[in-house]
Write a protein that holds these residues in place. Structure first.
Motif, PDB file in Angstrom:
ATOM      1  N   LYS A  16       0.819  -1.221   0.000  1.00  7.60           N
ATOM      2  CA  LYS A  16       0.000   0.000   0.000  1.00  7.60           C
ATOM      3  C   LYS A  16       0.859   1.280   0.000  1.00  7.60           C
ATOM      4  N   VAL A  17       2.000   1.205  -0.673  1.00  7.11           N
ATOM      5  CA  VAL A  17       2.867   2.390  -0.787  1.00  7.11           C
ATOM      6  C   VAL A  17       2.152   3.439  -1.639  1.00  7.11           C
ATOM      7  N   GLU A  18       2.188   4.691  -1.177  1.00  8.08           N
ATOM      8  CA  GLU A  18       1.533   5.768  -1.933  1.00  8.08           C
ATOM      9  C   GLU A  18       2.547   6.574  -2.739  1.00  8.08           C
ATOM     10  N   TYR A  19       3.733   6.770  -2.135  1.00  7.62           N
ATOM     11  CA  TYR A  19       4.734   7.634  -2.767  1.00  7.62           C
ATOM     12  C   TYR A  19       6.109   6.970  -2.760  1.00  7.62           C
ATOM     13  N   VAL A  20       6.874   7.286  -3.800  1.00  7.34           N
ATOM     14  CA  VAL A  20       8.311   6.999  -3.767  1.00  7.34           C
ATOM     15  C   VAL A  20       8.990   8.352  -3.915  1.00  7.34           C
ATOM     16  N   PHE A  21       9.717   8.781  -2.874  1.00  8.94           N
ATOM     17  CA  PHE A  21      10.409  10.068  -2.879  1.00  8.94           C
ATOM     18  C   PHE A  21      11.828   9.826  -3.387  1.00  8.94           C
ATOM     19  N   GLY A  22      12.318  10.647  -4.292  1.00  8.75           N
ATOM     20  CA  GLY A  22      13.695  10.374  -4.660  1.00  8.75           C
ATOM     21  C   GLY A  22      14.277  11.120  -5.827  1.00  8.75           C
ATOM     22  N   VAL A  23      15.522  10.758  -6.100  1.00 11.34           N
ATOM     23  CA  VAL A  23      16.281  11.288  -7.229  1.00 11.34           C
ATOM     24  C   VAL A  23      16.833  10.066  -7.985  1.00 11.34           C
ATOM     25  N   PRO A  24      16.234   9.715  -9.122  1.00 17.35           N
ATOM     26  CA  PRO A  24      16.715   8.530  -9.834  1.00 17.35           C
ATOM     27  C   PRO A  24      18.046   8.768 -10.535  1.00 17.35           C
ATOM     28  N   GLY A  25      18.789   7.697 -10.743  1.00 19.15           N
ATOM     29  CA  GLY A  25      19.993   7.726 -11.577  1.00 19.15           C
ATOM     30  C   GLY A  25      19.808   6.702 -12.685  1.00 19.15           C
ATOM     31  N   GLU A  26      20.792   6.558 -13.539  1.00 14.59           N
ATOM     32  CA  GLU A  26      20.551   5.650 -14.668  1.00 14.59           C
ATOM     33  C   GLU A  26      20.376   4.203 -14.226  1.00 14.59           C
ATOM     34  N   GLU A  27      20.922   3.872 -13.049  1.00 13.38           N
ATOM     35  CA  GLU A  27      20.781   2.497 -12.551  1.00 13.38           C
ATOM     36  C   GLU A  27      19.360   2.217 -12.053  1.00 13.38           C
ATOM     37  N   ASN A  28      18.528   3.262 -11.951  1.00 18.15           N
ATOM     38  CA  ASN A  28      17.142   3.054 -11.498  1.00 18.15           C
ATOM     39  C   ASN A  28      16.146   3.106 -12.661  1.00 18.15           C
ATOM     40  N   LEU A  29      16.637   3.148 -13.904  1.00 18.18           N
ATOM     41  CA  LEU A  29      15.704   3.461 -14.997  1.00 18.18           C
ATOM     42  C   LEU A  29      14.670   2.353 -15.273  1.00 18.18           C
ATOM     43  N   ASP A  30      15.037   1.089 -15.047  1.00 17.80           N
ATOM     44  CA  ASP A  30      14.019   0.034 -15.193  1.00 17.80           C
ATOM     45  C   ASP A  30      12.936   0.215 -14.137  1.00 17.80           C
ATOM     46  N   PHE A  31      13.405   0.486 -12.903  1.00 18.48           N
ATOM     47  CA  PHE A  31      12.475   0.700 -11.789  1.00 18.48           C
ATOM     48  C   PHE A  31      11.551   1.876 -12.112  1.00 18.48           C
ATOM     49  N   LEU A  32      12.169   2.946 -12.629  1.00 22.97           N
ATOM     50  CA  LEU A  32      11.405   4.163 -12.925  1.00 22.97           C
ATOM     51  C   LEU A  32      10.356   3.889 -14.010  1.00 22.97           C
ATOM     52  N   ASP A  33      10.753   3.112 -15.003  1.00 19.94           N
ATOM     53  CA  ASP A  33       9.835   2.787 -16.090  1.00 19.94           C
ATOM     54  C   ASP A  33       8.653   1.968 -15.547  1.00 19.94           C
ATOM     55  N   SER A  34       8.960   1.021 -14.667  1.00 23.31           N
ATOM     56  CA  SER A  34       7.875   0.217 -14.083  1.00 23.31           C
ATOM     57  C   SER A  34       6.981   1.097 -13.213  1.00 23.31           C
ATOM     58  N   LEU A  35       7.617   2.010 -12.493  1.00 21.68           N
ATOM     59  CA  LEU A  35       6.855   2.924 -11.628  1.00 21.68           C
ATOM     60  C   LEU A  35       5.925   3.812 -12.460  1.00 21.68           C
ATOM     61  N   SER A  36       6.370   4.171 -13.648  1.00 21.03           N
ATOM     62  CA  SER A  36       5.565   5.072 -14.496  1.00 21.03           C
ATOM     63  C   SER A  36       4.250   4.399 -14.881  1.00 21.03           C
ATOM     64  N   ARG A  37       4.217   3.080 -14.807  1.00 18.94           N
ATOM     65  CA  ARG A  37       2.989   2.369 -15.176  1.00 18.94           C
ATOM     66  C   ARG A  37       2.164   1.966 -13.954  1.00 18.94           C
ATOM     67  N   SER A  38       2.602   2.377 -12.754  1.00 15.52           N
ATOM     68  CA  SER A  38       1.821   2.057 -11.550  1.00 15.52           C
ATOM     69  C   SER A  38       0.690   3.064 -11.410  1.00 15.52           C
ATOM     70  N   SER A  39      -0.515   2.556 -11.116  1.00 18.63           N
ATOM     71  CA  SER A  39      -1.639   3.490 -10.996  1.00 18.63           C
ATOM     72  C   SER A  39      -1.740   4.063  -9.587  1.00 18.63           C
ATOM     73  N   SER A  40      -1.164   3.361  -8.600  1.00 14.42           N
ATOM     74  CA  SER A  40      -1.402   3.814  -7.223  1.00 14.42           C
ATOM     75  C   SER A  40      -0.196   4.510  -6.591  1.00 14.42           C
TER      76      SER A  40
END
Ligand SMILES: Cc1ncc(C[n+]2csc(CCOP(=O)(O)OP(=O)(O)O)c2C)c(N)n1
Length: 548
Positions: A16-40
Motif C-alpha cells: 500500500k505504498v503511496e509515494y516513492v520520494f527520490g532522485v533517480p539515476g541511470e541504474e534506477n531506470l528500469d524501476f522508474l519505467d515500471s513505476l511510471s505504469r503504476s496506478s497507485s
C-alpha cells in the motif's frame, strides 16, 4: 513471466505504498519505467536525496507505514545516509531503494561503485542486495516487516540493474495480520499495586508512546487517577499539554521547573522510554523507583534500571493499568503542581516581552495562538527548538515534529512537506534557523511544484546560533560561526513561493494569520534576538526553580 522491476513495484503496491520520494539515476531506470505504469504509487521527485529521505521518514512517522525513497548507486546512496540515521534513531519506518551497476557482468570497473549494503549496515535494521529476482517478494516483505515493527526504523534494498531486467515467475507476498502481544496480567498487577502504594507517582511520556497512539488510554488514566504527567521532547502532544495535570516538557537537560516536579515524585511510571533521548531523570541506587511501560524491555545502564517492567502493546498496557487501579487517598501531588504553577508564571512573564528583533518566548506564544489545535509544527535543529519544545503546548499527538534523536539540521522543511502531503487539510509550519533551512532550501522548488500549503518560518540570526551560544558558555571567543544570508524574501519569490519579512513583533500575528489563510508555500524571514537565551535558559530558570 514478469519483469523484475515490475514485480518490485507490484510488491510495493501490495504494501500500500503511496509515494516513492527520490532522485533517480541511470541504474534506477528500469524501476522508474515500471513505476511510471503504476496506478497507485506516485513518484515525488526531490532536489536532493536527503530531502527525499527526510520526507519518506516523516511519512512513516505519521502513518506507521514505511515511507519509501529512491536513489542511485554511490553518490545517491551516500546522500541518503543522514536521512537513514534520522529514521533509524528517531524510530520512523523508512525504506531506501538504491540502484547498482550490473552485478553479474560489469564493464565499468569501480566507477561510482561503493559497497552500499555494508555502508548502510550500522544505520539500518536490514540492508540487502537483491541478487536474484525470484527473491524480490520475500525480501521486500521482510524489509517492510522490519521497518514497521517496534522499534521502527530504516531498511535498505539494493536493486542492481541486471537483476531489474530479469524475468521471473515470482508473485508478491501478502502482508500478514499481526497484532502486538499484550502485557502480562501479573506484571500489570505488580505495577498497579506499586502505584497505589506510592505517595506521589508521576507519569513520564516518552518517544515510544507517541508512535503507538496511546493518547486516548493515557488521557483516561490521567483523568481516572489525577496522576500528573511530564513529557520528553519526543513524547510531546501524546496528551493535550493544556491539561491541568501537565507538568512540562523536559527540553532542558537539567535545572528546570519540570525537573523539580519529577524530583517531588516517589515513583515514576515511564511510558515509551527510548535511550536515544536524554532522560528527564537519572535513577540512582536507593532513589526513586521506576515502572517501565513499553513494547520492549528496558535497556539497562547505570542511570536506568527499572524495578518493574510492563511489556507489550503500550496502549493496551495503559488500558489494563487504568482498569485495575484504584485511586489512592494517600496520593499528594501538591509539590509537583506547585512547580508547574511557578513555571507557567515565569513563562507568562517572559512571553509578554515582544521586542524586535523578536524574542523567542513571545514568538512561541504568537505561533501557538495562530496555529489550530491540530496544526503541525516541524522543527529543524537550533536554539529555538528548546524554546518550542519547552514553551509550546502541543494539543495533539505528532503535532510538534522535532528530532531529539539524531538532532540533525535540515529536516524542518522536508518534514513539513511530508506532513502537508499526509494531512492536506491541516495547517503545517516548518520552523527553521537560517542555518538549518539552507541545508535543504532547494526543496522549496519541490514544495511549490507539489502545490503544498506550508509556511516556513526562518528565525534569522545570521549564525549557527546554538553553537555560538555553547561557545560563549564555554568561555571561548566568538569565532567561526557567523555568515551572511540571501535576501530570504527574494529567495522565496525566485522559487515561486510567497516571501514575507517580519518588521515588528506586533506584526507577527497578522502575518501568521494571512499566511495560514492563503494557500501556497510561504516563507517568513524573522530576525530573532538570541541575546537572552543564556540568561534565561541557563540562569534565571535554574535560580527560580531551585527556590521551590
Ligand atoms: C547536520 C548538522 N550539522 C551540524 C549540527 C550541529 N549544530 C547543531 S545546532 C547548529 C546551529 C544551527 O543553526 P541555525 O539553524 O541557524 O539555528 P540557530 O541555532 O541559529 O537558531 C549546529 C551547527 C547538527 N546538529 N546537524
Amino acid at each position: 513471466m514478469t519483469k523484475a522491476s515490475d514485480l518490485f513495484i507490484q510488491c510495493l503496491e501490495e504494501e500500500k505504498v503511496e509515494y516513492v520520494f527520490g532522485v533517480p539515476g541511470e541504474e534506477n531506470l528500469d524501476f522508474l519505467d515500471s513505476l511510471s505504469r503504476s496506478s497507485s504509487i506516485k513518484l515525488i521527485l526531490t532536489r536532493h536525496e536527503q530531502g527525499a529521505g527526510f520526507m519518506a521518514a516523516t511519512y512513516g512517522r505519521h502513518t506507521g507505514k514505511a515511507g519509501v525513497c529512491l536513489a542511485t548507486l554511490g553518490p545517491g546512496a551516500t546522500n541518503l545516509v543522514t536521512a537513514a540515521a534520522y529514521a533509524q534513531l528517531g524510530g520512523m519506518p523508512m525504506m531506501m531503494i538504491t540502484g547498482q551497476k550490473p552485478i553479474k557482468k560489469s564493464k565499468q570497473g569501480r566507477f561510482q561503485i561503493l559497497d552500499v549494503v555494508s555502508m548502510m549496515a550500522p544505520i539500518t535494521k536490514f540492508t540487502h542486495q537483491l541478487a536474484s529476482s525470484d527473491n524480490i517478494p520475500s525480501r521486500v516483505r521482510e524489509a517492510f516487516r522490519l521497518a514497521e515493527e517496534e522499534k521502527p526504523g530504516a531498511v535498505h534494498l539494493e536493486f542492481p540493474e541486471d537483476v531489474a531486467e530479469e524475468e521471473t515467475d515470482s508473485r508478491p507476498l501478502h502482508r500478514s495480520l499481526v497484532r502486538r502481544p499484550t502485557a502480562d496480567e501479573k506484571a500489570v498487577r505488580a505495577a498497579v499495586r506499586k502505584i497505589e502504594a506510592a505517595k506521589a507517582p508521576v507519569l513520564v511520556i516518552g518517544a515510544g508512546a507517541n508512535r503507538k497512539m496511546t493518547s486516548r488510554m493515557l488521557l483516561q488514566l490521567v483523568e481516572k487517577t489525577g496522576i500528573p504527567f511530564v513529557t520528553t521532547q519526543l513524547g510531546k502532544g501524546v496528551i493535550d499539554e493544556t491539561h491541568a495535570k501537565f507538568l512540562g516538557c523536559a527540553a532542558l537537560s537539567a535545572g528546570d521547573f519540570v525537573h523539580r516536579a519529577i524530583e517531588a515524585a516517589d515513583l515514576i511510571v515511564n511510558v515509551g522510554h527510548d535511550v536515544i533521548e536524554k532522560p528527564p531523570f537519572f535513577m540512582r541506587p536507593g532513589g526513586t523507583e521506576v515502572i517501565h511501560v513499553s513494547t520492549n524491555t528496558a535497556e539497562v545502564d547505570p542511570v536506568y534500571f527499572p524495578q518493574v517492567e510492563v511489556i507489550g502493546d503500550i496502549a493496551n498496557a495503559i488500558w489494563q493499568i487504568k482498569e485495575d487501579i484504584v485511586p489512592s487517598g494517600g496520593w499528594n501531588f501538591d509539590a509537583m503542581l506547585r512547580a508547574r504553577a511557578a513555571e507557567l508564571e515565569h513563562t507568562r512573564s517572559i512571553s509578554d516581552d515582544c521586542r524586535f528583533p523578536v524574542f523567542p518566548p513571545c514568538l512561541v506564544r504568537q505561533v501557538r495562538e495562530a496555529m489550530p489545535a491540530d496544526g503541525i509544527l516541524c522543527l529543524d535543529n537550533g536554539v529555538y527548538k528548546i524554546w518550542f519544545a519547552r514553551n509550546y503546548p502541543a494539543r495533539a499527538p505528532n503535532t510538534v515534529l522535532l528530532d531529539n534523536a539524531l538532532a540533525t539540521m535540515g529536516a524542518g522543511l522536508p518534514s513539513a512537506m511530508a506532513s502537508a502531503m499526509v494531512y492536506p487539510g491541516r495547517k503545517v509550519m516548518a520552523i527553521c534557523g537560517d542555518g538549518g533551512f539552507m541545508m535543504n532550501s532547494q526543496e522549496m522548488e519541490t514544495a511549490v511544484r507539489l502545490k503544498l500549503d506550508i509556511i516556513v518560518l526562518i528565525l534569522r540570526d545570521d549564525a549557527y546560533g546554538m553553537i555560538r551560544w555553547k561557545q560563549a558558555n564555554m568561555g571561548f571567543d566568538d569565532f567561526g560561526l557567523t555568515y551572511g544570508n540571501p535576501d530570504f524574501v527574494k529567495y522565496a519569490e525566485s522559487y515561486g513561493a510567497q516571501g514575507h519579512r517580519v518588521e515588528s513583533a506586533e506584526g507577527v500575528p497578522t502575518m501568521l494569520r494571512q499566511c495560514l489563510d492563503t494557500p501556497g508555500v510561504h516563507l517568513i524571514d524573522c530576525p530573532v534576538d538570541y541575546s537572552e537565551n543564556d540568561r534565561i535558559l541557563n540562569k534565571e530558570i535554574r535560580e527560580l526553580s531551585a527556590k521551590l
